[in-house]
Design an enzyme around this catalytic site. Structure first.
Site, PDB file in Angstrom:
ATOM      1  N   ARG A  87       9.892 -25.722 -13.961  1.00 52.23           N
ATOM      2  CA  ARG A  87       8.844 -25.489 -12.954  1.00 52.23           C
ATOM      3  C   ARG A  87       9.164 -26.221 -11.649  1.00 52.23           C
ATOM      4  O   ARG A  87       8.291 -26.822 -11.023  1.00 52.23           O
ATOM      5  CB  ARG A  87       7.457 -25.908 -13.467  1.00 52.23           C
ATOM      6  CG  ARG A  87       7.051 -25.279 -14.765  1.00 52.23           C
ATOM      7  CD  ARG A  87       6.825 -23.773 -14.683  1.00 52.23           C
ATOM      8  NE  ARG A  87       6.691 -23.224 -16.013  1.00 52.23           N
ATOM      9  CZ  ARG A  87       7.703 -22.662 -16.693  1.00 52.23           C
ATOM     10  NH1 ARG A  87       8.888 -22.504 -16.136  1.00 52.23           N
ATOM     11  NH2 ARG A  87       7.531 -22.205 -17.897  1.00 52.23           N
TER      12      ARG A  87
ATOM     13  N   SER B 253      -1.667 -22.386 -17.268  1.00 47.51           N
ATOM     14  CA  SER B 253      -1.688 -23.736 -17.866  1.00 47.51           C
ATOM     15  C   SER B 253      -1.994 -24.779 -16.805  1.00 47.51           C
ATOM     16  O   SER B 253      -1.395 -24.774 -15.725  1.00 47.51           O
ATOM     17  CB  SER B 253      -0.327 -24.068 -18.471  1.00 47.51           C
ATOM     18  OG  SER B 253      -0.026 -23.159 -19.488  1.00 47.51           O
TER      19      SER B 253
ATOM     20  N   GLU C 150       0.302 -29.011 -13.838  1.00 41.86           N
ATOM     21  CA  GLU C 150       1.293 -27.974 -13.502  1.00 41.86           C
ATOM     22  C   GLU C 150       0.773 -27.211 -12.282  1.00 41.86           C
ATOM     23  O   GLU C 150       1.529 -26.714 -11.463  1.00 41.86           O
ATOM     24  CB  GLU C 150       1.463 -27.044 -14.707  1.00 41.86           C
ATOM     25  CG  GLU C 150       2.457 -25.942 -14.454  1.00 41.86           C
ATOM     26  CD  GLU C 150       2.983 -25.297 -15.737  1.00 41.86           C
ATOM     27  OE1 GLU C 150       3.149 -25.995 -16.744  1.00 41.86           O
ATOM     28  OE2 GLU C 150       3.211 -24.082 -15.704  1.00 41.86           O
TER      29      GLU C 150
END
Ligand SMILES: Cc1cc2nc3c(=O)[nH]c(=O)nc-3n(C[C@H](O)[C@H](O)[C@H](O)COP(=O)(O)OP(=O)(O)OC[C@H]3O[C@@H](n4cnc5c(N)ncnc54)[C@H](O)[C@@H]3O)c2cc1C
Length: 284
Positions: free
Chosen positions: A159, A209, A279
């Site tokens: 990510r 998420s 995130e």
């Protein structure tokens, strides 16, 4: 250039947040975008590129402007090479590529991102991610220079990409895919989508998420074990279906989501000693 003042956040975030944004610009081409960036820098104004708003929490204190690249929607397929504009939607691209018997984007069909957002975040699922299929990315820096970065220069990680750290705007991407039959590709896409539907609360607005999985742990399991499923701040609620999702049950604001995030972090830290990292990105 089109510009919307007092834009409703619910129209630009997948959380469908309450509240308004000072201004969103919609440049038509690279020249308009480059001129806008230079002007905003000169005026010392805070700005951010807005993809599909599927990884963003925008608080009431955010006083910057957003820039939406929806006109950057070129698509050119030449053999296994796909050149696509940063404003193009990832699920639509996955479908277009399947129609051309091109495999590699099956993981992406349920990720409601733009190409630019997916590169910025190196979006991924089911052990696959954008880094497996990227050949190069054309970017604009904050001095108005255009550069082509190959895969190595993009520093793609979990990510993560160089775009996050060097204030680079993704303009266009070249992907390298593989040939496979339409039936095989559609079957993998279908299975991935079924899996998401079964595990994720897709019936409510969210931004996927909330927390990164700490090494060796599942964030969802830790939140569930802390007894937080169903816990609410305003209309922001820890999903009953998947505890690493916060869902908007009606009129949640970015501030509600942020308060809930802080409570989750505090409770899980008290119980396990683990401090969760988000995130999702917070604009405040
Ligand atoms: C139901 C659901 C499921 C999800 N599943 C997944 C998943 O499986 N895997 C996964 O990785 N993510 C998932 N996500 C999260 C999200 O879709 C990704 O993080 C995605 O990459 C965000 O893309 P976006 O276009 O919406 O970006 P935004 O949320 O609009 O922006 C995120 C960041 O990207 C930057 N950005 C956007 N476009 C550009 C550009 N052109 N140039 C430079 N920076 C840019 C923005 O400035 C911002 O910093 C999910 C979200 C939802 C709602």
């Amino acid at each position: 250039m089109k510009k919307i003042n007092n834009a409703f956040l619910k129209n630009y975030t997948t959380y469908k947040l309450e509240g308004k944004l000072a201004c969103i610009y919609f440049p038509e081409n690279v020249k308009e975008l480059a001129d806008l960036i230079l002007k905003l820098n000169e005026e010392n104004k805070k700005y951010k590129i807005l993809g599909n708003g599927s990884n963003l929490i925008i608080s009431s204190s955010y006083n910057g402007v957003l820039i939406k690249l929806e006109k950057f929607d070129k698509l050119d397929i030449d053999g296994n090479l796909v050149t696509v504009g940063s404003g193009y939607m990832l699920p639509k691209l996955a479908l277009m590529c399947a129609n051309e018997n091109l495999s590699g984007l099956e993981f992406a069909s349920g990720i409601p991102a733009t190409i630019g957002g997916a590169i910025y975040q190196n979006a991924g699922a089911y052990g696959e991610a954008m880094d497996k299929i990227i050949k190069s990315v054309t970017v604009l820096d904050d001095h108005g220079n255009i550069k082509v970065l190959n895969k190595e220069k993009l520093q793609l990680g979990y990510r993560d990409s160089i775009l996050k750290h060097e204030n680079l705007i993704c303009l266009e991407v070249v992907l390298e895919l593989k040939q496979d039959s339409y039936e095989n590709i559609k079957c993998r896409m279908h299975n991935n989508l079924l899996n998401r539907k079964e595990k994720q609360p897709l019936e409510y607005p969210s931004a996927g998420s909330v927390f990164r999985n700490p090494p060796g742990y599942s964030a969802g399991k830790l939140i569930e074990d802390a007894g937080l499923k169903g816990f609410k701040v305003g209309d922001a609620m820890v999903s009953l279906k998947h505890a690493n999702f916060i869902v908007n049950m009606g009129r949640a604001s970015g501030d509600d989501v942020l308060k809930l995030i802080k409570i989750i972090q505090k409770k899980v830290k008290e119980k396990t000693g683990i401090l969760f990292e988000t995130e999702q990105e917070v604009l405040e």
